[in-house]
Design an enzyme around this catalytic site. Structure first.
Site, PDB file in Angstrom:
ATOM      1  CG  MET A   1      -1.939  -1.141   1.204  1.00 49.12           C
ATOM      2  SD  MET A   1      -3.006  -1.139   2.662  1.00 49.12           S
ATOM      3  CE  MET A   1      -3.985   0.332   2.387  1.00 49.12           C
ATOM      4  CG  HIS A   2       0.507   3.351   2.441  1.00 41.14           C
ATOM      5  ND1 HIS A   2      -0.787   3.742   2.679  1.00 41.14           N
ATOM      6  CD2 HIS A   2       0.797   2.397   3.367  1.00 41.14           C
ATOM      7  CE1 HIS A   2      -1.257   3.070   3.730  1.00 41.14           C
ATOM      8  NE2 HIS A   2      -0.324   2.248   4.148  1.00 41.14           N
TER       9      HIS A   2
ATOM     10  CG  ASP B   1      -0.148  -5.120   1.764  1.00 45.56           C
ATOM     11  OD1 ASP B   1      -0.894  -4.319   2.360  1.00 45.56           O
ATOM     12  OD2 ASP B   1       1.092  -5.029   1.784  1.00 45.56           O
TER      13      ASP B   1
END
Length: 491
Positions: free
Chosen positions: A79-80, A238
């Site tokens: 992520m991110h 995830d």
């Protein structure tokens, strides 16, 4: 027999799974790639490396089946991370990853000048250095030429979905970690886009994780020898995908993951959050919401200590040398990459305390495992403040393979830990999402009810729970005592 492909785009490798419509895993393929560390605390990857690894892995994954029987693909991802594309959909610069700590000034500006209460109003969350919005602000300030070329902003797994389908998409669970999404209302926050200096047109279209974003590109289907009508679903971040794989759907279910990072994930039917707490309030891949605490270093602490300090990869030998639980005098703070939840401190570093002349190798190793467990407990204690009473949880991730670590965690948290029979993390969850999207199941819950089974349950021991409760009280005093020192050391 029909087949579904689950793709888990991790930080150090991509894992591909081939799953049939009965939930059986027929094959797995893992391909590694490197992480770039341009400066201390920075972390980047070349998005093309992800795609090269996937293209190499897919033929291996599919070699034993008729490709025409592949019905769906789901991608879960780290992520991110910030992926930016130009007007020709070419990658402008390496992706800035989730564990990159360069945005401390931007994060401080968001939390202190814009203010946590306003951020919570706009997004349902406060700012963390790893989130995507601060990265965009950093690009705008430090790389204005790159910023001016941006025509599309994406997350890592969304870039893979684009290459699979030609569609710019993202899902609500992954978008929740950008600090650009109004999580409660499931739409882009216009206020946050303005703060970051970007237009709505730069953002991908939003989908539920199980919704179909398109079919696989015909040229790709032909080269892989798979069904040209194979659907690709939006996929998930995830942690949300891993929660699907462990049956953590609907209200009150919990999943703990000991991967490179560590998370505690509690699903909910409705949105909840608090501007004062460093706990994430995100959308879930089942269509609902979840609360999540994330520590940046979990199993990576174990890997670091064994590989780099002890110069060994024999983890079992280290585990077998661990002595009596609950009585270790050594403490370890697991902040190797700074920390996110709940302290939100990019300057924090790892440290041992309590070393004496008779401290053994085993004492220090045990302290590493306990330190990660205590850091997860920090997050559990805050989640409890939202009225959630966690008595049991699934446990997944590479660290869950350690018997001694499972025992430590169960007693530190005072929670029953269920080990799934099939533990393939985000890849398995994303394959389930593909099944739902293709019409194999009418909901995520229906699918997980059919597939999820428990292999083992680890029960807490009352005496150990009491011992660890006392040690946790001492652990809680360490970070506040050294917090100011971290910043002085960095300067």
């Amino acid at each position: 027999m029909e087949y579904y492909i689950g793709i888990d785009l991790g930080t150090s490798s991509v894992k591909l799974l081939l799953v049939d419509n009965e939930g059986k895993i027929h094959s797995t393929v893992t391909k590694e790639y490197s992480v770039i560390y341009p400066r201390s605390g920075w972390s980047e990857q070349n998005p093309d490396d992800w795609w090269i690894a996937i293209r190499k892995g897919l033929p291996e994954l599919l070699k034993a089946i008729d490709g025409e029987s592949v019905m769906g693909i789901g991608v879960a991802g780290q992520m991110h991370g910030l992926v930016i594309l130009d007007e020709n959909d070419n990658v402008i610069r390496p992706a800035i990853l989730w564990n990159d700590g360069r945005t401390d000034k931007e994060t401080a500006y968001l939390n202190e000048v814009i203010g946590k209460e306003k951020l919570f109003e706009y997004t349902g969350n406060i700012a963390f250095a790893g989130f995507t919005a601060p990265k965009i602000m950093w690009i705008r300030k430090n790389e204005p030429e790159n910023f001016s070329e941006i025509k599309k902003i994406m997350l890592p797994k969304d870039y893979i979905n684009y290459l699979l389908t030609g569609v710019h998409s993202t899902d609500y669970s992954d978008a929740s970690g950008m600090l650009l999404l109004d999580v409660k209302n499931k739409c882009w926050s216009q206020k946050m886009l303005e703060i970051c200096g970007i237009e709505n047109s730069l953002m991908p279209k939003l989908y539920e994780s199980f919704e179909v974003v398109g079919t696989i590109r015909s040229v790709l289907a032909e080269s892989l020898g798979i069904n040209k009508n194979t659907v690709v679903v939006a996929g998930a971040g995830d942690n949300a995908a891993a929660a699907i794989g462990t049956g953590t759907v609907c209200n009150g279910k919990c999943n703990i993951s000991l991967g490179t990072s560590g998370t505690i994930f509690v699903s909910s039917d409705s949105f909840s959050g608090d501007s004062k707490q460093a706990i994430h309030s995100f959308c879930h891949a089942d269509g609902g919401y979840h609360l999540m605490g994330c520590i940046l270093s979990a199993a990576s602490c174990n890997k670091w200590f064994c590989n780099e300090i002890l110069n060994t990869k024999d983890y079992k030998a280290e585990e077998q040398a661990v002595g009596e639980l609950g009585k270790n005098e050594v403490f370890f703070l697991p902040y190797l990459m700074g920390e996110r939840s709940p302290i939100n401190d990019v300057n924090a570093t790892g440290m041992f305390i309590g070393l004496r002349p008779d401290t053994s190798r085993a004492d220090m190793y045990q302290a590493v495992l306990e330190g990660v467990a205590f850091a997860i407990k920090d997050n559990l204690e805050i989640i409890k403040q939202f009225g959630v009473d966690v008595k049991e949880s699934c446990l997944c991730g590479g660290g869950a393979k350690s018997k001694i670590w499972r025992e430590i965690l169960a007693n530190v948290l005072d929670v029953e830990l269920h080990i799934p029979l099939t533990e393939q993390g985000p890849g398995y969850g994303s394959a389930i999402l593909a099944m739902v999207g293709s019409g194999q199941f009418d909901s995520v819950k229906t699918a997980t009810d059919k597939f999820f089974e428990i292999k083992e349950t680890v029960l807490p021991n009352k005496e150990l729970v009491a011992l660890y409760a006392d040690r946790y009280k001492k652990y809680r005093k360490i970070y506040p005592a050294v917090k100011d020192l971290y910043k002085e050391i960095k300067e």
